[in-house]
Design an enzyme around this catalytic site. Structure first.
Site: not given
Ligand code: ZN
Length: 331
Positions: A79, A110-111
């Site tokens: 990820d 994004e996280e």
């Molecule tokens: Zn991700």
């Protein structure tokens, strides 16, 4: 993977990706998101119709990469840096076939709150994009739905007093515990397609010292949304009543994505950048690796899954450039 890029610290990895893609002959733009964060936007022709995308940031802490015969370990393996690698290899294979109608979009943050995606959504090339294949770990199956996320703080206030004289004070922590107990026993609305709405009481903070009645307390919660945001917010407000305050930090809605015949399909429970990339055409979601090892200290990806993903991305792009999907749904 050896360049740390925990959310907020993506600058160096962005520079590396820019240089690498430029060395392959891509036109590369760095799109500023903050002073030290840039999205990477790369393309071969001026108006690509299909884009591959994922994020460059990772959750903390950084874990250096390692490998054996079968797997690649470390932060970002699954990820989502393994996905970036698979997408670039796929794009290069397509390019060798003469397909240049493709772009690459790699975001920051994004996280956390998809700040990078929100800025990317304003990029002029978005309007020319017809299909956005976002990569997140879906075990190489095509995700046709993903849950949303509702992030909020619940805060309570009380009155400080010497703890030997509790009647002089009012405990913010006890109020918060009562509210959280009610949250745990609340049945939030679910959705048949997206599944169950789930709640994580994720952080707790409050109080000042052992001998003081706590004057303040707060809890951070993340709810996996399967419905619009409002019924969930209203249910929370109804639980909290006048005992505390709700601060909505951010939310993303559940999304239905394009189904393409011949690909294994499923609904995933996590959210992605997709709800914030609304200008980038019809979204699809597929990536190697398992979300169950993402964000853990044992994060890994199977080398075979990365190789399979390359083939799947190539096939998906070819299909999208030649035929229509079977379903066109979004909520
Ligand atoms: Zn991700």
């Amino acid at each position: 993977m050896s360049i740390p890029s925990v959310s907020g610290e993506e600058e160096t990895v962005g520079f590396w990706l820019r240089d690498y893609l430029q060395s392959l002959g891509w036109t590369v733009e760095l799109q500023p998101v903050t002073d030290t964060q840039n999205n990477v936007i790369a393309y071969l022709n001026e108006t690509p119709r299909v884009w591959l995308s994922t994020h460059m940031d990772t959750v903390p802490p950084f874990i250096a990469p390692s490998e054996d015969e079968e797997k690649i370990y470390g932060r970002g393996s699954c990820d989502a840096k393994g996905i970036i690698a698979a997408q670039i290899v796929a794009a290069e294979l397509l390019r060798k076939e003469g397909i240049e109608d493709i772009g690459l979009l790699y975001t920051v943050e994004e996280e956390r709150a998809s700040t990078g995606a929100k800025v990317a959504n304003l990029h002029p090339l978005a309007a020319k994009c017809e299909y956005l294949i976002n990569g997140e770990p879906t075990d190489n199956e095509l995700a046709i739905g993903s849950k949303g996320a509702f992030r909020a703080m619940i805060r309570t206030t009380g009155k400080a007093a010497h703890s030997a004289y509790p009647e002089q004070g009012d405990s913010a922590i006890e109020k918060l515990l009562d509210i959280l107990d009610d949250v745990r026993h609340t049945r939030f609305p679910n959705d048949e397609f997206f599944g169950e709405t789930t709640v994580n009481i994720a952080t707790l903070d409050g109080g000042v010292a052992l001998n003081v009645i706590p004057p303040n307390a707060e809890a951070g919660i993340l709810i996996r949304l399967t419905t619009p945001m409002e019924p969930i917010r209203d249910a929370l407000l109804n639980v909290i009543r006048d005992r505390g305050e709700l601060e909505l930090l951010s939310y993303s809605l559940p999304v239905k994505m394009l189904a393409v015949e011949g690909f294994k399909q499923k609904v995933v429970r996590f959210t992605t950048d997709i709800p914030h990339l609304t200008n980038w055409g019809q979204p699809l979601l597929l990536g190697p690796g398992s979300i169950l090892v993402a964000h853990t200290k044992d994060e890994f990806v199977l080398k075979k899954d990365l190789e399979d993903a390359v083939g799947l991305y190539v096939e998906l792009v070819r299909r999208l450039l030649t035929t229509e999907g079977t379903e066109n749904t979004e909520i």
